[in-house]
Design a protein around this motif. Structure first.
Motif, PDB file in Angstrom:
ATOM      1  N   ASP A 263     -35.483  12.710 -28.086  1.00  0.00           N
ATOM      2  CA  ASP A 263     -36.512  12.732 -29.135  1.00  0.00           C
ATOM      3  C   ASP A 263     -36.548  14.055 -29.896  1.00  0.00           C
ATOM      4  OD1 ASP A 263     -37.478  14.330 -27.109  1.00  0.00           O
ATOM      5  OD2 ASP A 263     -39.499  13.477 -27.108  1.00  0.00           O
TER       6      ASP A 263
ATOM      7  N   GLU B 203     -41.850   9.514 -36.590  1.00  0.00           N
ATOM      8  CA  GLU B 203     -41.952  10.121 -35.275  1.00  0.00           C
ATOM      9  C   GLU B 203     -42.867  11.338 -35.337  1.00  0.00           C
ATOM     10  OE1 GLU B 203     -38.120  10.216 -33.070  1.00  0.00           O
ATOM     11  OE2 GLU B 203     -37.321   9.544 -34.985  1.00  0.00           O
ATOM     12  N   GLU B 204     -43.220  11.862 -34.182  1.00  0.00           N
ATOM     13  CA  GLU B 204     -44.186  12.952 -34.100  1.00  0.00           C
ATOM     14  C   GLU B 204     -43.745  14.186 -34.855  1.00  0.00           C
ATOM     15  OE1 GLU B 204     -46.698  15.476 -30.726  1.00  0.00           O
ATOM     16  OE2 GLU B 204     -45.144  14.040 -30.121  1.00  0.00           O
TER      17      GLU B 204
END
Length: 222
Positions: free
Chosen positions: A113, A147-148
């Motif tokens: 990630d 995504e974050e």
């Protein structure tokens, strides 16, 4: 972080561990990534340097080594042994030191990630010509189930000095085709103008808020 990281980046050997953290969060405090950041960040893969300087993102040791900011990734458990070995060798020879460092170096394990594994998206967004276009591009990605790291980048850019974000973007684009001396000279020149308030009070306005901003920085980066 910031100036401390900048000083380290110009060394021939830059060893990091899994405990190392890197960031250039200057725009959040009304400043800009200086100390040659327009040189060493512009040499990273694609537009990863623009991402780091404009988003204030933190990298861990594996990411620092994988993107090229560090030359060696050494497990923290090996640091003492490495220090002892360097003292025994006691040689300025580059090849000798390189060979020794390799004995203690591991391959960095970048998590799935990690933003560094999202270079295609980063290049698409951070290659734009203006800060406004970069933000718009990130916001489009946000609509697609972002995504974050994208949410964090947008949050940082929306709460940072717009002037300093623009200064850094123009500076790093120039840095791509300049040498380190030129980049450092420009950094000094910009810093002097910021201190003189030649084009705004961002730095002084942030500094004047004192403890509130110290608390904000602590919450954001620690």
């Amino acid at each position: 972080m910031g100036g401390g990281a900048g000083i380290s980046m110009h060394m021939r050997f830059r060893a990091v561990t899994e405990k190392t953290v890197f960031a250039m969060p200057e725009a959040f405090i009304g400043y800009f990534p200086d100390v040659g950041a327009s040189y060493f960040l512009s040499r990273l893969p694609g537009y990863f340097g623009e991402y780091l300087g404009l988003s204030g993102a933190r990298l861990n040791g594996a990411e620092i080594a994988a993107c090229g900011l560090a030359t060696h990734f050494v497990p923290s458990t090996e640091l003492k042994s490495l220090e002892n070995a360097l003292q025994v060798v006691n040689s300025p020879n580059v090849s000798t030191i390189t060979a020794l460092l390799q004995k203690f170096t591991d391959k960095p394990d970048v998590k799935e990630d990690s933003p560094f594994r999202r270079l295609e998206t980063i290049n698409k967004c951070f290659s734009k010509g203006t800060v406004e276009e970069i933000i718009q591009s990130l916001e489009r990605e946000l609509q697609n189930g972002a995504e974050e790291w994208i949410r964090n980048a947008l949050s940082y850019m929306h709460t940072s000095s717009p002037t300093c974000l623009k200064i850094f973007l123009k500076s790093i684009r120039k840095g791509r085709v300049e040498n380190i001396d030129q980049c450092l000279y420009r950094d000094y020149n910009i810093a002097c103008h910021l201190a003189r308030r030649s084009f705004g009070n961002d730095l002084y306005e942030v500094m004047s808020t004192g403890s509130r901003n110290v608390k904000m920085v602590s919450e954001l980066f620690f």
